[in-house]
Design a protein around this motif. Structure first.
Motif, PDB file in Angstrom:
ATOM      1  N   VAL A   1     -29.519 -12.674  53.879  1.00  0.00           N
ATOM      2  CA  VAL A   1     -29.351 -13.072  55.303  1.00  0.00           C
ATOM      3  C   VAL A   1     -27.951 -12.363  55.674  1.00  0.00           C
ATOM      4  O   VAL A   1     -27.707 -11.757  56.630  1.00  0.00           O
ATOM      5  CB  VAL A   1     -29.314 -14.457  55.534  1.00  0.00           C
ATOM      6  N   LEU A   2     -26.769 -12.573  54.763  1.00  0.00           N
ATOM      7  CA  LEU A   2     -25.491 -12.138  55.072  1.00  0.00           C
ATOM      8  C   LEU A   2     -25.733 -10.621  55.127  1.00  0.00           C
ATOM      9  O   LEU A   2     -24.981  -9.809  55.972  1.00  0.00           O
ATOM     10  CB  LEU A   2     -24.548 -12.596  53.755  1.00  0.00           C
ATOM     11  N   HIS A   3     -26.534  -9.815  54.371  1.00  0.00           N
ATOM     12  CA  HIS A   3     -26.433  -8.392  54.134  1.00  0.00           C
ATOM     13  C   HIS A   3     -27.212  -7.914  55.343  1.00  0.00           C
ATOM     14  O   HIS A   3     -26.680  -6.802  55.905  1.00  0.00           O
ATOM     15  CB  HIS A   3     -27.406  -7.932  53.050  1.00  0.00           C
ATOM     16  N   ALA A   4     -27.965  -8.823  56.354  1.00  0.00           N
ATOM     17  CA  ALA A   4     -28.627  -8.146  57.351  1.00  0.00           C
ATOM     18  C   ALA A   4     -27.952  -8.419  58.784  1.00  0.00           C
ATOM     19  O   ALA A   4     -28.402  -8.171  59.845  1.00  0.00           O
ATOM     20  CB  ALA A   4     -30.093  -8.529  57.535  1.00  0.00           C
ATOM     21  N   GLN A   5     -26.852  -9.164  58.443  1.00  0.00           N
ATOM     22  CA  GLN A   5     -26.015  -9.543  59.645  1.00  0.00           C
ATOM     23  C   GLN A   5     -25.642  -8.198  60.375  1.00  0.00           C
ATOM     24  O   GLN A   5     -25.337  -7.099  60.068  1.00  0.00           O
ATOM     25  CB  GLN A   5     -24.874 -10.143  59.482  1.00  0.00           C
ATOM     26  N   SER A   6     -25.619  -8.448  61.936  1.00  0.00           N
ATOM     27  CA  SER A   6     -25.315  -7.106  62.653  1.00  0.00           C
ATOM     28  C   SER A   6     -24.064  -6.312  62.530  1.00  0.00           C
ATOM     29  O   SER A   6     -23.937  -5.337  62.467  1.00  0.00           O
ATOM     30  CB  SER A   6     -25.712  -7.432  64.182  1.00  0.00           C
ATOM     31  N   THR A   7     -23.050  -7.294  62.076  1.00  0.00           N
ATOM     32  CA  THR A   7     -21.625  -6.902  61.739  1.00  0.00           C
ATOM     33  C   THR A   7     -21.553  -5.878  60.515  1.00  0.00           C
ATOM     34  O   THR A   7     -20.930  -5.080  60.552  1.00  0.00           O
ATOM     35  CB  THR A   7     -20.672  -7.930  61.507  1.00  0.00           C
ATOM     36  N   SER A   8     -22.414  -6.220  59.460  1.00  0.00           N
ATOM     37  CA  SER A   8     -22.670  -5.541  58.257  1.00  0.00           C
ATOM     38  C   SER A   8     -23.185  -4.445  58.829  1.00  0.00           C
ATOM     39  O   SER A   8     -22.899  -3.138  58.152  1.00  0.00           O
ATOM     40  CB  SER A   8     -23.287  -6.444  57.376  1.00  0.00           C
ATOM     41  N   ILE A   9     -24.480  -4.547  59.452  1.00  0.00           N
ATOM     42  CA  ILE A   9     -25.097  -3.115  59.637  1.00  0.00           C
ATOM     43  C   ILE A   9     -24.396  -2.103  60.743  1.00  0.00           C
ATOM     44  O   ILE A   9     -24.526  -0.961  60.197  1.00  0.00           O
ATOM     45  CB  ILE A   9     -26.585  -3.423  60.326  1.00  0.00           C
ATOM     46  N   ASP A  10     -23.880  -2.733  61.700  1.00  0.00           N
ATOM     47  CA  ASP A  10     -22.872  -1.843  62.532  1.00  0.00           C
ATOM     48  C   ASP A  10     -22.061  -1.115  61.694  1.00  0.00           C
ATOM     49  O   ASP A  10     -21.570   0.154  62.086  1.00  0.00           O
ATOM     50  CB  ASP A  10     -22.092  -2.679  63.475  1.00  0.00           C
ATOM     51  N   SER A  11     -21.327  -1.523  60.724  1.00  0.00           N
ATOM     52  CA  SER A  11     -20.515  -0.886  60.077  1.00  0.00           C
ATOM     53  C   SER A  11     -21.160   0.472  59.514  1.00  0.00           C
ATOM     54  O   SER A  11     -20.350   1.549  59.317  1.00  0.00           O
ATOM     55  CB  SER A  11     -19.827  -1.720  58.968  1.00  0.00           C
ATOM     56  N   TRP A  12     -22.286   0.442  59.018  1.00  0.00           N
ATOM     57  CA  TRP A  12     -22.646   1.760  58.524  1.00  0.00           C
ATOM     58  C   TRP A  12     -23.056   2.607  59.365  1.00  0.00           C
ATOM     59  O   TRP A  12     -23.129   3.884  59.021  1.00  0.00           O
ATOM     60  CB  TRP A  12     -24.089   1.309  57.593  1.00  0.00           C
TER      61      TRP A  12
ATOM     62  N   ALA B   1     -16.041   8.027  59.813  1.00  0.00           N
ATOM     63  CA  ALA B   1     -15.132   7.885  59.017  1.00  0.00           C
ATOM     64  C   ALA B   1     -14.788   9.049  58.016  1.00  0.00           C
ATOM     65  O   ALA B   1     -13.731   9.494  57.925  1.00  0.00           O
ATOM     66  CB  ALA B   1     -15.275   6.670  58.211  1.00  0.00           C
ATOM     67  N   VAL B   2     -15.963   9.806  57.772  1.00  0.00           N
ATOM     68  CA  VAL B   2     -15.829  11.004  56.844  1.00  0.00           C
ATOM     69  C   VAL B   2     -15.177  11.973  57.704  1.00  0.00           C
ATOM     70  O   VAL B   2     -14.480  12.692  57.302  1.00  0.00           O
ATOM     71  CB  VAL B   2     -17.356  11.398  56.469  1.00  0.00           C
ATOM     72  N   LEU B   3     -15.793  12.077  58.901  1.00  0.00           N
ATOM     73  CA  LEU B   3     -15.308  13.446  59.742  1.00  0.00           C
ATOM     74  C   LEU B   3     -13.984  13.233  60.532  1.00  0.00           C
ATOM     75  O   LEU B   3     -13.151  13.817  60.621  1.00  0.00           O
ATOM     76  CB  LEU B   3     -16.292  13.834  60.720  1.00  0.00           C
ATOM     77  N   LYS B   4     -13.649  11.889  60.950  1.00  0.00           N
ATOM     78  CA  LYS B   4     -12.573  11.546  61.915  1.00  0.00           C
ATOM     79  C   LYS B   4     -11.475  10.724  60.795  1.00  0.00           C
ATOM     80  O   LYS B   4     -10.237  10.604  61.564  1.00  0.00           O
ATOM     81  CB  LYS B   4     -12.778  10.988  63.060  1.00  0.00           C
ATOM     82  N   GLY B   5     -11.863  10.258  59.771  1.00  0.00           N
ATOM     83  CA  GLY B   5     -10.869   9.282  59.036  1.00  0.00           C
ATOM     84  C   GLY B   5     -11.183   7.948  59.458  1.00  0.00           C
ATOM     85  O   GLY B   5     -11.848   7.691  60.181  1.00  0.00           O
ATOM     86  N   GLY B   6     -10.485   7.006  58.638  1.00  0.00           N
ATOM     87  CA  GLY B   6     -10.608   5.565  58.869  1.00  0.00           C
ATOM     88  C   GLY B   6     -11.380   4.927  58.015  1.00  0.00           C
ATOM     89  O   GLY B   6     -12.159   5.567  57.310  1.00  0.00           O
ATOM     90  N   VAL B   7     -11.652   3.926  57.980  1.00  0.00           N
ATOM     91  CA  VAL B   7     -12.484   2.958  57.255  1.00  0.00           C
ATOM     92  C   VAL B   7     -13.722   2.421  58.090  1.00  0.00           C
ATOM     93  O   VAL B   7     -13.583   1.760  59.108  1.00  0.00           O
ATOM     94  CB  VAL B   7     -11.842   1.756  56.469  1.00  0.00           C
ATOM     95  N   PRO B   8     -14.951   2.937  57.619  1.00  0.00           N
ATOM     96  CA  PRO B   8     -16.079   2.495  58.526  1.00  0.00           C
ATOM     97  C   PRO B   8     -16.190   1.007  58.663  1.00  0.00           C
ATOM     98  O   PRO B   8     -16.866   0.798  59.835  1.00  0.00           O
ATOM     99  CB  PRO B   8     -17.186   3.230  57.661  1.00  0.00           C
ATOM    100  N   PHE B   9     -15.868   0.312  57.933  1.00  0.00           N
ATOM    101  CA  PHE B   9     -16.196  -1.326  57.953  1.00  0.00           C
ATOM    102  C   PHE B   9     -14.962  -1.695  58.954  1.00  0.00           C
ATOM    103  O   PHE B   9     -15.154  -2.881  59.354  1.00  0.00           O
ATOM    104  CB  PHE B   9     -16.095  -1.745  56.631  1.00  0.00           C
ATOM    105  N   ILE B  10     -14.167  -0.975  59.317  1.00  0.00           N
ATOM    106  CA  ILE B  10     -13.058  -1.414  60.393  1.00  0.00           C
ATOM    107  C   ILE B  10     -13.130  -1.063  61.655  1.00  0.00           C
ATOM    108  O   ILE B  10     -13.171  -1.755  62.752  1.00  0.00           O
ATOM    109  CB  ILE B  10     -11.617  -1.043  59.853  1.00  0.00           C
ATOM    110  N   ARG B  11     -14.143   0.170  61.677  1.00  0.00           N
ATOM    111  CA  ARG B  11     -14.393   0.884  63.088  1.00  0.00           C
ATOM    112  C   ARG B  11     -15.042   0.111  64.009  1.00  0.00           C
ATOM    113  O   ARG B  11     -14.787   0.122  65.220  1.00  0.00           O
ATOM    114  CB  ARG B  11     -15.141   2.290  62.572  1.00  0.00           C
TER     115      ARG B  11
END
Length: 166
Positions: free
Chosen positions: A130-141, A147-157
């Motif tokens: 359930v935790l893994h499927a939360q929208s905040t977790s999925i949105d990060s991906w 994050a690769v192309l522009k920099g930053g941390v994908p889980f903060i974006r």
């Protein structure tokens, strides 16, 4: 190299290709599995099946009767979900021929599926799914490429994007 050995290598390559394709398909289609596992956990499907007893195999109709729903399509929807879970060895599946000649699927807990049933301490992998499927977790991906192309941390974006839009 003799002809027999060459044919054997080609046969092995074909078998390896099939296995590789199956693995690729499993990886490519894993989001539906995660979402079905999440819904199954939220509906307590593993718990419901477990309450029928060790080794029990139950129909989607029997499972739906234990849910707080009046949706006449619930057994059909559950059957689709349970079939997917069985295809990933989280449930077992067997067939039963009814008196009218129709065949229905019955589902039971597999050894792996038992880990989604609460133990004596109330712990199970259901909460992790359930935790893994939360929208905040999925949105990060969805921000990993950025994050690769522009920099930053994908889980903060995702949070930063939501903060900017408010």
């Amino acid at each position: 190299m003799d002809v027999t050995k060459s044919k054997e290598i080609k046969a092995n390559d074909s078998s390896n290709d099939d296995e590789a394709f199956l693995l690729a398909m499993q990886v490519a289609t894993s989001l539906p599995l995660i979402m079905v596992l999440n819904a199954a956990s939220e509906l307590d499907l593993f718990e419901i099946i477990a309450k029928f007893g060790d080794g029990a195999h139950v129909s989607p109709t029997e499972i739906a009767s234990r849910l707080p729903t009046h949706n006449p399509d619930a057994p059909c929807l559950l059957d689709r979900m349970l079939r997917l879970l069985a295809s990933h060895s989280l449930l077992t599946c067997s067939l039963r021929t009814l008196d009218d000649g129709k065949v229905e699927r019955l589902y039971g807990l597999s050894p792996a599926g038992k880990f989604f049933v609460a133990d004596e301490n109330g712990a199970s992998l259901a909460s992790a799914s359930v935790l893994h499927a939360q929208s905040t977790s999925i949105d990060s991906w969805y921000h990993l490429k950025d994050a690769v192309l522009k920099g930053g941390v994908p889980f903060i974006r995702p949070k930063a994007c939501r903060d900017m839009s408010t």
